[in-house]
Design a protein around this motif. Structure first.
Motif: not given
Length: 705
Positions: A533-541
């Motif tokens: 359902m979704y496209s996008g960009v992101g990150g995690e630390v």
């Protein structure tokens, strides 16, 4: 809206060939589930508990109801059940939970005693509480209990808890529902109703299991009057509280029960019990011709058969593990080896294989190996051990003292590093299916499709991953819930449109990079088509202090909703999500606890609590619940987001060394409040679980040469 799952289908021929191994490894005991799924006789509970870590599935078919249940023995003394029941005399499906806790075990002349609550979170249609005892007498097991709610029937005595407080005298909810009829409010805790009512009642039964036969005979007294079904829906009332049954243990862990209930209906139940706790046997060494036996002409081009690194790399690549870096220090007679693990469910087994191969190929002047663990691109810690060939004459106790799990320490410049982006593109084609469960209009819908997956290692530690699905057949178009009735932004309840208009399309296509800096700080960045359902960009630390049971993380995503046809087109909805997370590796039964607080897909604010139990064999079972500033009324059916998590390793089913697993989340109802991108919102902690410090500590003896 219902939830859908997407398992990978295994080859039928492979499964048939490996069924005996699977049953011996996973089905280790007799199933003791009742028609309700929880441990019991026919419909009533007993005080018994399954063995720790047992997962039981139950299907019970009667003329009155069809009931399906999952029960998990979360600890030796705590059992939880999710149940899905349909009424055959009228159309209605009900979802509810049950929890049971053992107060004490049986001893001498005293019975085992358990307390339980049925319909802990649900409509209250099956609401009842009980205290029950069971005592073994030879081949007989006798049960007697006191029940409230439905298990009280018409009542046999004044509610003893009313002596403590007058509030226990009234079981009627604020909505005015009958004592046994439930409240009609879904998905909310109502502790004020527990153990309440003007009267309590008795139930009981007996089972007889001949010691030399795989058969159990059962007789029970169940006072349940089915008040809600009779008074509200015109169903038939039970003609007798007496029911009888015979259970046949057809296979290890698999039972078949035939019952005659209330002297008016026949029932049949199939139950299967799976041991999620059993550790896989230590794998035998994989046989192949060592690179040391190859001549220069036979050796693969680009590799030097006179180089210890090249010969080690060639053998390691065929062993189900990865050699990422290797460095030797002649002055300290030690080597540093960075490794990955592709095939071994227990990381300690992979380290053992690496140590044996390093022993075979490294120069004889090297006495100590420092093996650095890299899991999912994150470098976690170092295993220091003495060269195995130098330890063969020593006792196991001496060898064990020479194994140490420690911090990763600098070791000078890297002499050898493998460029894994070269010729590391993998395609996978198989048959898969999606199953849509818990739709109140139809308990199960399905899709069969061909799935093409891609995984490619790119330069600079980037990885490309994706999947494309080709529809073969499905019946999602029969769903009556194509139009969402949600009162908030429709971030999930339009899922049926994706399953119909996008029956063939891109499931995912994204790049990501993972890594570790400063030993304790792990990161992940990603972008592309992230899910259905979704496209996008992101990150995690994630900050994981050395040897600490606590970890801390932050994650953030910017996403845009995809078009229903699952192409590269998008709809207008865009949003940003962000979460701060705290993780705790509890010292209790391998339970891990996580709390995520932040902004969700529908721009609501709140927190999610996750609790999982993970075993060394890769099995993981857990629960989660999310509460945000969306009210129960605006949330809709279910009141708040909640459900169960399962991660099932394939090695137990396929009988081979493999780290492949199938993970899914099961929701009683899919709504829009409290929704995240499940694989992109605080996942590093879970991804590195199998290689965590405590996992190695628990399996240190498997590191023996």
């Amino acid at each position: 809206m219902p939830f859908f799952i997407n398992p990978i289908m295994a080859s039928c021929n492979s499964m048939n060939r490996l069924v005996p191994t699977f049953f011996c490894a996973c089905f280790a005991m007799s199933s003791i589930a009742s028609d309700f799924g929880s441990t019991g006789l026919i419909d009533i509970p007993t005080a018994r508990m399954a063995s720790d870590g047992i997962l039981t599935t139950t299907a019970a078919i009667q003329s009155r109801t069809n009931s399906y249940a999952l029960t998990y023995q979360a600890t030796p003394w705590l059992e939880g059940t999710f149940r899905y029941t349909g009424f055959n005399e009228f159309f209605y499906w009900d979802r509810n939970y049950e929890i049971r806790a053992r107060l004490w075990e049986e001893w001498d002349y005293f019975p085992q005693v358990t307390v339980g609550i049925r319909d802990l979170v649900g409509t209250g249609r099956f609401a009842s509480e009980y205290i029950v005892g069971s005592k073994k007498v030879g081949d007989f097991d006798v049960t007697l209990g006191m029940g409230w709610g439905r298990l009280a029937g018409n009542g046999d005595l004044r509610n003893p808890f009313s002596l403590l407080s007058s509030r226990f005298e009234n079981r009627t909810s604020s909505k005015g529902a009958s004592a046994n009829g439930g409240t009609g409010t879904t998905g909310v805790f109502q502790p004020g109703q527990w153990f309440s009512g003007e009267k309590a009642g008795f139930f009981g039964g007996v089972s007889y299991a001949p010691s030399r036969a795989p058969i159990t005979f059962m007789l029970e007294y169940n006072p349940d009057k089915y008040e809600w079904a009779v008074n509200k829906r015109g169903a038939s009332r039970p003609s007798s509280p007496i029911s009888a049954a015979v259970k046949w243990d057809a296979l290890p862990g698999v039972s078949l029960t035939l019952s005659r209930q209330h002297n008016q209906e026949w029932g049949i139940e199939v139950s299967a019990a799976l041991d999620t706790k059993s550790l896989p046997s230590k794998p035998s060494n994989k046989l192949f011709r060592s690179s040391l036996d190859y001549s220069a002409d036979e050796f693969p081009s680009g590799l030097n058969n006179q180089s210890w690194y090249d010969t080690l790399l060639f053998d390691v690549e065929r062993s189900g593990i990865l050699l990422l870096e290797a460095t030797i220090n002649e002055s300290t007679h030690s080597a540093k080896i960075v490794m990955g693990n592709l095939a071994y469910p227990v990381w300690a087994d992979a380290v053992t294989v690496m140590s044996k191969l390093a022993d075979l190929h490294l120069p004889l002047t090297i006495n100590t190996f420092n093996i650095v663990i890299e899991e999912e691109g994150h470098r976690l810690h170092s295993i220091k051990l003495r060269r195995p060939s130098l330890s063969y004459s020593q006792s196991e106790q001496i060898v064990e003292r020479e194994i140490n799990v420690g911090r990763i320490k600098p070791f000078g410049f890297v002499q050898h590093k493998t460029d894994f982006f070269q010729k590391k593109v993998f395609f996978d084609v198989n048959l898969s299916n999606r199953v849509q469960l818990f739709d109140p209009d139809d308990p199960a819908r399905y899709q069969l499709y061909a799935k093409v997956g891609i995984s490619a290692a790119l330069p600079k530690s980037w990885v490309l991953e994706g999947a494309y699905g080709f529809n073969i057949t499905n019946n999602f178009d029969e769903s009556r819930r194509k139009q969402s009735n949600s009162k908030i932004t429709k971030v999930r309840t339009d899922i049926v449109k994706y399953l119909t208009e996008g029956e063939t399309g891109i499931d995912s296509l994204f790049i990501q990079r993972r890594g570790t800096v400063l030993n304790d700080l792990h990161y992940r960045v990603f972008g592309g088509v992230l899910e259905t359902m979704y496209s996008g960009v992101g990150g995690e630390v994630l900050y994981q202090p050395y040897r600490s049971r606590l970890a801390y993380g932050v994650s953030a995503n910017w996403v845009q909703q995809r078009d229903f046809d699952k192409s590269f087109k998008h709809l207008g909805y865009k949003t940003t999500m962000a979460f701060a997370s705290v993780y705790w590796a509890t010292p209790f039964y391998n339970f891990d606890l996580a709390v995520h607080a932040g902004r969700y897909l529908a721009r609501d604010i709140g927190a999610t609590l996750e609790l999982r139990r993970t075993f060394d064999n890769g099995w993981s079972v857990g629960l989660w619940a999310t509460k945000t500033n969306v009210s129960a009324l605006d949330f809709g059916e279910g009141s708040f987001d909640k459900g169960m998590y399962f991660s099932i390793p394939f090695n137990g089913f396929l009988g081979t060394s493999s780290r492949s697993k199938y993970s899914t989340r099961l929701r009683p109802i899919q709504r829009d409040g409290g929704q995240r991108l499940e694989d992109f919102s605080g996942n590093i902690w879970w991804d590195i679980r199998g290689a965590r410090f405590d996992a190695f500590s628990n399996n240190s003896k498997r590191l023996m040469p």
